[in-house]
Design an enzyme around this catalytic site. Structure first.
Site, short mmCIF file in Angstrom:
data_model
loop_
_atom_site.label_atom_id
_atom_site.label_comp_id
_atom_site.label_asym_id
_atom_site.label_seq_id
_atom_site.Cartn_x
_atom_site.Cartn_y
_atom_site.Cartn_z
N GLU A 168 0.73 -1.12 -0.04
CA GLU A 168 0.09 0.06 -0.02
C GLU A 168 0.77 1.36 -0.18
OE1 GLU A 168 -2.61 -0.22 3.17
OE2 GLU A 168 -3.70 -2.04 2.49
N ASN A 226 2.20 -5.04 -3.16
CA ASN A 226 0.70 -5.56 -2.69
C ASN A 226 -0.10 -4.04 -2.66
OD1 ASN A 226 -1.31 -7.47 -2.34
ND2 ASN A 226 -1.09 -6.87 -0.06
N HIS A 268 -10.35 -5.99 -1.34
CA HIS A 268 -11.50 -5.69 -0.50
C HIS A 268 -12.46 -4.90 -1.22
CE1 HIS A 268 -8.73 -7.18 2.66
NE2 HIS A 268 -7.92 -6.64 2.31
N GLU A 308 -6.36 -10.70 -1.22
CA GLU A 308 -7.07 -10.52 0.08
C GLU A 308 -8.42 -10.40 -0.15
OE1 GLU A 308 -5.22 -7.11 2.38
OE2 GLU A 308 -3.18 -7.72 1.99
N ASP A 330 -12.01 -10.20 -0.07
CA ASP A 330 -13.33 -10.28 0.63
C ASP A 330 -14.29 -9.39 -0.06
OD1 ASP A 330 -12.40 -7.91 1.61
OD2 ASP A 330 -11.72 -8.89 3.48
#
Ligand code: XIL
Length: 391
Positions: free
Chosen positions: A185, A237, A273, A301, A303
């Site tokens: 990030e 990432n 996300h 990651e 979701d």
């Protein structure tokens, strides 16, 4: 005939000077054992009658269905203390990422005092059960201990702190961790610039690393990691690729620039996300553009939030469940369609059970973002994902 056999079994026999002697058992013990044996025989007979054939139907799993690794973020607490958690992980997944145990604040809580016990529990479990281990992460502007946030030192002192942390952790896990999120990030959401130097805690746009080490700290993080563990695959990432716009442009420019300079970057992680209102065209276009870099692409990651509006009265209706399921399916399909097989590092969900998701505690709201419900039962989201891996 069978009864006689059972009665014989109920009498213990020994040999004395090569002659068998029989020692009668107490009558009550005898009858308990006989009853137990009879029950076993009856059950075995019943099973034979009830099974239509000798072959059982094979239940599909994520890892057996996907033509690439299927992973999940995992906590040490989950694998050490929760039987259901372990069961789902070992049945469905063949890759794992440490949820928080390998982050800076856990691994180096005091300067030079490394704490690898929580990470070791995860890495050891992965090795024991032959799951691929993805490390997360070396350098992030969050999850930093106070000693780093308060560190007073000149640029070389910061560089030493930075290099030492990366290389100690990479060396500790050398040969056990297949790949790392080296930098997490680093890019701002609003303008695609690197997180800036004006760090005020919690402002969301700053990075202490950029502040003290200059913009090329990202390249050096990859070099330091590679020096310590040349066998590990190294990833940049981040989140928000599906928004398109400046953030995606900058990310592609960053990783392409690193690659062209010969910096040892192997891939890019798309956190994903997302929520049920996501623009699916943005996902497809991001996957295509990331694949065009030639790097590995890891959905790292995943979701899918169903309550992005923080509605305190929300009910997880079947309509919401189906919408979420369709999105899980879409993502798996789009990944398979748009990322060439050789570049698919896999799909990783951020945990797998709603009870373990970071979203409800982090955003302080009700949510059900994952493929398994709070009791570890498969949700429609699970079946959507499975279908997307097959279609
Ligand atoms: C989350 C963890 O799951 C939580 O336990 C922790 O409190 C906050 O961080 N992006 C990332 C992950 O890269 O490291 C974050 O993990 C979720 C967002």
């Amino acid at each position: 005939m069978q009864r006689r056999k059972i009665l014989r079994l109920c009498t213990k026999s020994y040999t004395f000077k090569h002659k068998p002697i029989f020692i009668p058992m107490p009558a009550c013990l005898k009858s308990y054992i006989c009853l137990a044996l009879l029950a076993c025989l009856l059950i075995a007979e019943g099973c034979k009658k009830n099974s239509p054939s000798t072959t059982q139907p094979v239940v599909a799993t994520l890892k057996a269905t996907a033509p690439f690794p299927m992973g999940s973020a995992i906590t040490s607490n989950g694998i050490l203390s929760n039987y259901f958690y372990q069961g789902v992980l070992l049945t469905e997944y063949n890759s794992m990422t440490a949820d928080y145990e390998m982050k800076f604040d856990i691994t180096e809580p005091k300067r030079g005092a490394f704490n690898y016990a929580p990470g070791d529990a995860i890495v050891g479990f992965a090795a024991q059960h032959h799951l691929r281990m993805h490390g997360h992460n070396f350098i992030w502007h969050q999850a930093l201990p106070d000693w780093v946030l308060n560190f007073q030192g000149d640029t070389p002192a910061w560089e030493t702190l930075f290099k030492t942390h990366i290389q100690s952790e990479a060396t500790h896990y050398k040969g056990q961790v297949a790949s790392w999120d080296v930098v997490n990030e680093a890019i701002r959401d609003d303008n695609g610039q690197l997180r800036n130097q004006d760090v005020s805690p919690g402002d969301g746009t700053g990075s202490i690393w950029r502040q003290h080490l200059g913009p090329d700290y990202i390249a050096r993080a990859f070099q330091y990691a590679h020096e310590a563990d040349p066998g590990a695959l190294l990833f940049y990432n981040d989140y928000g690729q599906e928004w398109g716009g400046v953030k995606l442009d900058s990310m592609i420019a960053l990783v392409t620039g690193l690659k062209n300079r010969g910096i040892p970057i192997s891939g890019i992680g798309m956190q994903m996300h997302i929520d049920i209102n996501v623009d699916t065209a943005g996902i497809t276009s991001a996957l295509k553009r990331l694949a065009a870099t030639g790097l590995l692409v890891h959905i790292s990651e995943l979701d899918i939030s169903v309550n992005p509006g923080n509605d305190p009265n929300i009910v997880f209706t079947s309509a919401l469940q189906l919408k979420q399921s369709a999105l899980y399916q879409f993502i798996a399909e789009s990944y398979r369609k748009n990322v060439p097989a050789a570049q698919r590092y896999g799909i990783t969900t951020w945990e797998f059970c709603d009870a373990d998701s970071w979203i409800p505690p982090f955003f302080n709201r009700k949510d059900w973002p994952l493929p398994f419900d709070a009791t570890y039962k498969k949700k429609p989201a699970y079946f959507g994902l499975l279908k997307g891996l097959t279609n």
